[in-house]
Scaffold this motif. Structure first.
Motif, PDB file in Angstrom:
ATOM      1  N   PRO A   1      29.844  31.709  44.761  1.00 25.14           N
ATOM      2  CA  PRO A   1      31.150  31.881  45.407  1.00 25.14           C
ATOM      3  C   PRO A   1      32.207  32.255  44.386  1.00 25.14           C
ATOM      4  O   PRO A   1      32.177  31.798  43.247  1.00 25.14           O
ATOM      5  N   ALA A   2      33.143  33.110  44.813  1.00 25.07           N
ATOM      6  CA  ALA A   2      34.128  33.652  43.886  1.00 25.07           C
ATOM      7  C   ALA A   2      34.876  32.534  43.174  1.00 25.07           C
ATOM      8  O   ALA A   2      35.432  31.643  43.809  1.00 25.07           O
ATOM      9  N   GLU A   3      34.881  32.594  41.852  1.00 23.37           N
ATOM     10  CA  GLU A   3      35.660  31.645  41.082  1.00 23.37           C
ATOM     11  C   GLU A   3      37.127  32.038  41.179  1.00 23.37           C
ATOM     12  O   GLU A   3      37.465  33.207  41.261  1.00 23.37           O
ATOM     13  N   MET A   4      37.990  31.035  41.133  1.00 23.65           N
ATOM     14  CA  MET A   4      39.418  31.285  41.224  1.00 23.65           C
ATOM     15  C   MET A   4      40.076  30.933  39.903  1.00 23.65           C
ATOM     16  O   MET A   4      39.632  30.040  39.172  1.00 23.65           O
ATOM     17  N   VAL A   5      41.142  31.646  39.582  1.00 21.64           N
ATOM     18  CA  VAL A   5      41.936  31.314  38.412  1.00 21.64           C
ATOM     19  C   VAL A   5      43.398  31.601  38.745  1.00 21.64           C
ATOM     20  O   VAL A   5      43.732  32.686  39.221  1.00 21.64           O
ATOM     21  N   GLY A   6      44.242  30.614  38.530  1.00 22.09           N
ATOM     22  CA  GLY A   6      45.660  30.765  38.834  1.00 22.09           C
ATOM     23  C   GLY A   6      45.917  31.120  40.296  1.00 22.09           C
ATOM     24  O   GLY A   6      46.873  31.836  40.605  1.00 22.09           O
ATOM     25  N   GLY A   7      45.057  30.642  41.184  1.00 19.50           N
ATOM     26  CA  GLY A   7      45.216  30.950  42.601  1.00 19.50           C
ATOM     27  C   GLY A   7      44.747  32.344  42.977  1.00 19.50           C
ATOM     28  O   GLY A   7      44.947  32.785  44.109  1.00 19.50           O
ATOM     29  N   CYS A   8      44.126  33.040  42.036  1.00 21.89           N
ATOM     30  CA  CYS A   8      43.610  34.388  42.275  1.00 21.89           C
ATOM     31  C   CYS A   8      42.105  34.410  41.995  1.00 21.89           C
ATOM     32  O   CYS A   8      41.612  33.601  41.213  1.00 21.89           O
ATOM     33  N   PRO A   9      41.380  35.348  42.596  1.00 20.49           N
ATOM     34  CA  PRO A   9      39.959  35.480  42.249  1.00 20.49           C
ATOM     35  C   PRO A   9      39.807  35.816  40.765  1.00 20.49           C
ATOM     36  O   PRO A   9      40.603  36.584  40.226  1.00 20.49           O
ATOM     37  N   ALA A  10      38.790  35.255  40.122  1.00 16.57           N
ATOM     38  CA  ALA A  10      38.620  35.482  38.682  1.00 16.57           C
ATOM     39  C   ALA A  10      38.092  36.875  38.381  1.00 16.57           C
ATOM     40  O   ALA A  10      38.267  37.377  37.266  1.00 16.57           O
ATOM     41  N   GLU A  11      37.446  37.502  39.343  1.00 17.05           N
ATOM     42  CA  GLU A  11      36.924  38.858  39.121  1.00 17.05           C
ATOM     43  C   GLU A  11      38.096  39.742  38.683  1.00 17.05           C
ATOM     44  O   GLU A  11      39.147  39.757  39.330  1.00 17.05           O
ATOM     45  N   PRO A  12      37.967  40.453  37.547  1.00 18.14           N
ATOM     46  CA  PRO A  12      39.147  41.065  36.925  1.00 18.14           C
ATOM     47  C   PRO A  12      39.975  41.993  37.822  1.00 18.14           C
ATOM     48  O   PRO A  12      41.209  41.912  37.816  1.00 18.14           O
ATOM     49  N   LEU A  13      39.331  42.856  38.580  1.00 14.52           N
ATOM     50  CA  LEU A  13      40.088  43.785  39.416  1.00 14.52           C
ATOM     51  C   LEU A  13      40.860  43.031  40.496  1.00 14.52           C
ATOM     52  O   LEU A  13      42.052  43.267  40.720  1.00 14.52           O
ATOM     53  N   ALA A  14      40.178  42.101  41.143  1.00 15.10           N
ATOM     54  CA  ALA A  14      40.837  41.309  42.180  1.00 15.10           C
ATOM     55  C   ALA A  14      41.921  40.423  41.567  1.00 15.10           C
ATOM     56  O   ALA A  14      43.003  40.240  42.134  1.00 15.10           O
TER      57      ALA A  14
END
Lengths: 149, 309
Positions: B32-45
């Motif tokens: 499942p998509a990891e989150m960072v700072g309330g955003c998806p961690a995947e760089p483009l997203a």
């Protein structure tokens, strides 16, 4: 996914430190860093080695990589001296591992890969302590998979 | 974009980013998509989401009124092997000694998420000549270079009183950058250095760092992706919440690429109590380099594959 155990309350460390180390481990889990991939070329991935009943003789807590020197008892009663390359001191330190963690005389089990040049050196992957706990040695770099739980 | 300086050429919408995420999850059976700072961690997203968040976030300020980015930071990457990503069929994933891990690219522009190399340069980067014939320059204990330093582990940003400089210190091989914020002119192109000469400015709440005068002796990642001494690297750091920086770096190098291109990832505040940078004296006990060269025949890298072209 590899399970990476904290070394826990090793000699001379208190449980509180182990808890802090575990907390750090969790924090580090999301911080992959680049690996020195060239170091992998020095070792032979087709030649895994496992040393049972190895005895620590010396630990070199130096950059860029920690070295653990061990005596490996042979069937004929003799002893082979091996050197095991581990991760960087800072990475191991933040895993709760210090230079006092492996005092001379400590009995350990080491898994790794031997050097291509045939010398008695190996790239350490796992180190098992007498009580069964396992420490991931972080290979010889600080590669992303190595920083993850 | 009012407060947020967008990266030139990067206008990906949230929808596009979500589509990428869906494709990645379905195609690679990702966790499942990891989150960072309330955003998806995947760089483009992440970058698309971060641009939105930065529009409304009012960062803390220095006494001089500049956005305050000070503190300890860590890069938050999906992987650190190749900025072009690691596909599921990458053989190095099965390397028992130092396995790579399948993960999305940090390249967010161009849309195919590959470095827009000129054909000759593609054969050198991208696990080509550099990777197979040269020792990774970082292995020699030299600087990881720009922006690979920010891709390594812990770092610290300091903004001394007066806002004339931003200092960026890195644990990796004990490096530091002094970024002049006083508008001084650039120096001539004859001067080449390992970490380059950095000139900074504020665009709204974004710290923009332009680095030139690089010698090109560093790689961008483990895969041997590279630039030459003609490169200009423009980094942008924008707080999107108190503990997360949207980091991008745009590479312009007319010698090696067909167009500018951009990577993105998050820098996340290191909040462990008592955290500080540790000395990493890489040279101290170094004894592997000669053996690596003898065992593998690899050479030291001083830009030979591109110099003289």
């Amino acid at each position: 996914m590899r399970i990476q155990l904290s070394p826990g309350p090793l000699r001379g460390t208190r449980p509180a430190h182990a808890a802090a180390a575990a907390a750090l481990l969790l924090a580090l889990a999301a911080a992959p860093a680049s690996a020195h991939h060239a170091f992998a070329a020095e070792f032979d991935s087709t030649k895994p080695v496992k040393f049972e009943k190895a005895v620590v003789t010396r630990m070199e807590w130096v950059n860029p990589h920690v070295w653990i020197h061990i005596d490996v008892p042979q069937a004929d009663g003799s002893v082979e001296k091996w050197a095991i390359e581990a991760g960087t001191p800072n990475v191991l330190f933040r895993r709760g591992f210090t230079k006092d963690a492996l005092l001379p005389g400590t009995s350990i089990v080491v898994d790794g890969y031997r050097a291509k040049d045939g010398s008695r050196r190996a790239n350490g992957r796992d180190l098992t302590l007498p009580d069964g706990r396992t420490l991931f040695l972080g290979s010889s770099g600080t590669g992303a998979p190595l920083e993850r739980p | 974009m009012s407060e947020v300086s967008d990266v030139p050429g990067v206008r990906f919408g949230i929808a596009a980013a979500l589509a990428v995420l869906i494709v990645i999850r379905v195609a690679a059976q990702e966790k499942p998509a990891e989150m960072v700072g309330g955003c998806p961690a995947e760089p483009l997203a992440f970058h698309a989401c971060a641009l939105q968040k930065a529009r409304t976030f009012n960062p803390p300020r220095t006494p001089g009124g500049k956005p305050d980015l000070q503190g300890y930071w860590r890069s938050r990457l999906t992987q650190a092997f190749s900025v072009e990503g690691v596909p599921a069929d990458e053989p190095l994933i099965h390397d028992p000694i130092m396995p790579w891990e399948a993960a999305p690219p940090e390249v967010i522009d161009p849309a195919d998420r590959k470095i827009p190399y000129q054909p000759w340069a593609a054969a050198i980067g991208r696990r080509g000549v550099n990777f197979t014939q040269y020792v990774d320059p970082r292995t020699t204990c030299s600087t990881a270079g720009i922006p690979r330093l920010a891709l390594q582990d812990a770092n610290q940003i300091l903004q001394p009183w007066g806002d004339q400089y931003v200092l960026w210190a890195f644990e990796d091989h004990h490096n530091q950058r002094v970024i002049a914020m006083d508008g001084r002119p650039p120096v001539g192109p004859a001067i080449k250095t390992w970490n380059g000469l950095a000139r900074g400015r504020w665009e709204g709440n974004t710290l923009v760092i332009e680095t030139t005068n690089l010698n090109g002796y560093n790689w961008i990642d483990d895969a041997g992706n590279f630039y030459t001494d003609a490169v200009r690297v423009t980094e942008r750091l924008t707080l999107i919440d108190p503990d997360t920086i949207d980091f991008t770096a745009t590479f312009e190098d007319p010698k090696a690429y067909t167009r500018p291109w951009t990577v993105a990832w998050a820098l996340v505040r290191a909040k462990e109590p008592g955290f500080e940078l540790l000395e990493e004296a890489c040279r101290e006990g170094e004894r592997s380099l000669d053996r690596i060269r003898e065992t593998t025949g690899m050479k030291f890298y001083f830009g030979e594959p591109w110099r003289g072209r």
